[in-house]
Motif scaffolding. Sequence first.
Motif, PDB file in Angstrom:
ATOM      1  N   GLU A  89       0.829  -1.208   0.000  1.00 13.88           N
ATOM      2  CA  GLU A  89       0.000   0.000   0.000  1.00 13.88           C
ATOM      3  C   GLU A  89       0.863   1.257   0.000  1.00 13.88           C
ATOM      4  O   GLU A  89       0.548   2.230  -0.673  1.00 13.88           O
ATOM      5  N   TRP A  90       1.973   1.259   0.756  1.00 17.99           N
ATOM      6  CA  TRP A  90       2.876   2.408   0.780  1.00 17.99           C
ATOM      7  C   TRP A  90       3.347   2.732  -0.633  1.00 17.99           C
ATOM      8  O   TRP A  90       3.416   3.900  -1.021  1.00 17.99           O
ATOM      9  N   LYS A  92       1.797   2.334  -3.357  1.00 17.11           N
ATOM     10  CA  LYS A  92       0.719   2.965  -4.126  1.00 17.11           C
ATOM     11  C   LYS A  92       0.405   4.372  -3.628  1.00 17.11           C
ATOM     12  O   LYS A  92       0.335   5.309  -4.417  1.00 17.11           O
ATOM     13  N   VAL A  93       0.199   4.526  -2.311  1.00 17.43           N
ATOM     14  CA  VAL A  93      -0.309   5.792  -1.796  1.00 17.43           C
ATOM     15  C   VAL A  93       0.771   6.832  -1.504  1.00 17.43           C
ATOM     16  O   VAL A  93       0.460   8.013  -1.410  1.00 17.43           O
ATOM     17  N   VAL A  94       2.011   6.413  -1.354  1.00 20.20           N
ATOM     18  CA  VAL A  94       3.088   7.375  -1.120  1.00 20.20           C
ATOM     19  C   VAL A  94       4.013   7.421  -2.337  1.00 20.20           C
ATOM     20  O   VAL A  94       4.091   8.435  -3.018  1.00 20.20           O
ATOM     21  N   TRP A  95       4.689   6.324  -2.628  1.00 26.22           N
ATOM     22  CA  TRP A  95       5.655   6.323  -3.732  1.00 26.22           C
ATOM     23  C   TRP A  95       4.958   6.508  -5.077  1.00 26.22           C
ATOM     24  O   TRP A  95       5.449   7.225  -5.940  1.00 26.22           O
ATOM     25  N   GLY A  96       3.797   5.907  -5.259  1.00 26.32           N
ATOM     26  CA  GLY A  96       3.069   6.016  -6.522  1.00 26.32           C
ATOM     27  C   GLY A  96       2.478   7.392  -6.768  1.00 26.32           C
ATOM     28  O   GLY A  96       2.048   7.691  -7.882  1.00 26.32           O
ATOM     29  N   ARG A  97       2.472   8.256  -5.746  1.00 20.96           N
ATOM     30  CA  ARG A  97       1.947   9.620  -5.888  1.00 20.96           C
ATOM     31  C   ARG A  97       3.039  10.684  -5.761  1.00 20.96           C
ATOM     32  O   ARG A  97       2.734  11.861  -5.622  1.00 20.96           O
ATOM     33  N   ARG A  98       4.288  10.251  -5.830  1.00 25.39           N
ATOM     34  CA  ARG A  98       5.392  11.210  -5.733  1.00 25.39           C
ATOM     35  C   ARG A  98       5.382  12.126  -6.949  1.00 25.39           C
ATOM     36  O   ARG A  98       4.777  11.804  -7.974  1.00 25.39           O
ATOM     37  N   PRO A  99       6.042  13.277  -6.859  1.00 24.12           N
ATOM     38  CA  PRO A  99       6.112  14.170  -8.021  1.00 24.12           C
ATOM     39  C   PRO A  99       6.726  13.433  -9.225  1.00 24.12           C
ATOM     40  O   PRO A  99       7.751  12.779  -9.110  1.00 24.12           O
ATOM     41  N   GLY A 100       6.046  13.517 -10.345  1.00 24.90           N
ATOM     42  CA  GLY A 100       6.518  12.873 -11.565  1.00 24.90           C
ATOM     43  C   GLY A 100       5.898  11.511 -11.812  1.00 24.90           C
ATOM     44  O   GLY A 100       5.927  11.008 -12.927  1.00 24.90           O
ATOM     45  N   ALA A 101       5.320  10.897 -10.800  1.00 26.84           N
ATOM     46  CA  ALA A 101       4.732   9.568 -10.959  1.00 26.84           C
ATOM     47  C   ALA A 101       3.515   9.613 -11.886  1.00 26.84           C
ATOM     48  O   ALA A 101       3.311   8.696 -12.681  1.00 26.84           O
TER      49      ALA A 101
END
Length: 137
Positions: A89-90, A92-101
Amino acid sequence: MGNADQTPVFFDMPSNTTVEKKGAKSVLVKTTGNEKARITVMLAATADGRKLPPYVILKRKTRTKEHLPPGVIFRPQEKGGMTEELVAEWRKVVWGRRPGAALRKRGMVILDSCSGDTTEKRKKQISEVGTDFVAIH
């Protein structure tokens, strides 16, 4: 590129140093009784200096109804630790929403090899969010 790591945060961390008069017969150690109470926090930052939202694992069975600070992601877990499901989940919700993702820019994340991220399943999951995986041993 980014770096992420999880760490326990204890609520009561008694000091290894005591302050007492020289020659005292006994030393009183003051604690609050919360020496084992802790949370787990997954912190991440990108190479350009951006800090991603903290991902906090609370030791509880259900989500809290209390007002929690914005900009921090809280999740319950019975033992208070990071599980495979929470790592997924991390991503998706943190790394997957980083700037540029959102622009589908390829990324790279550096994690320690102790967090269970070196399995083929984990590598596939992180690849699905457009990221190459690097493990530090």
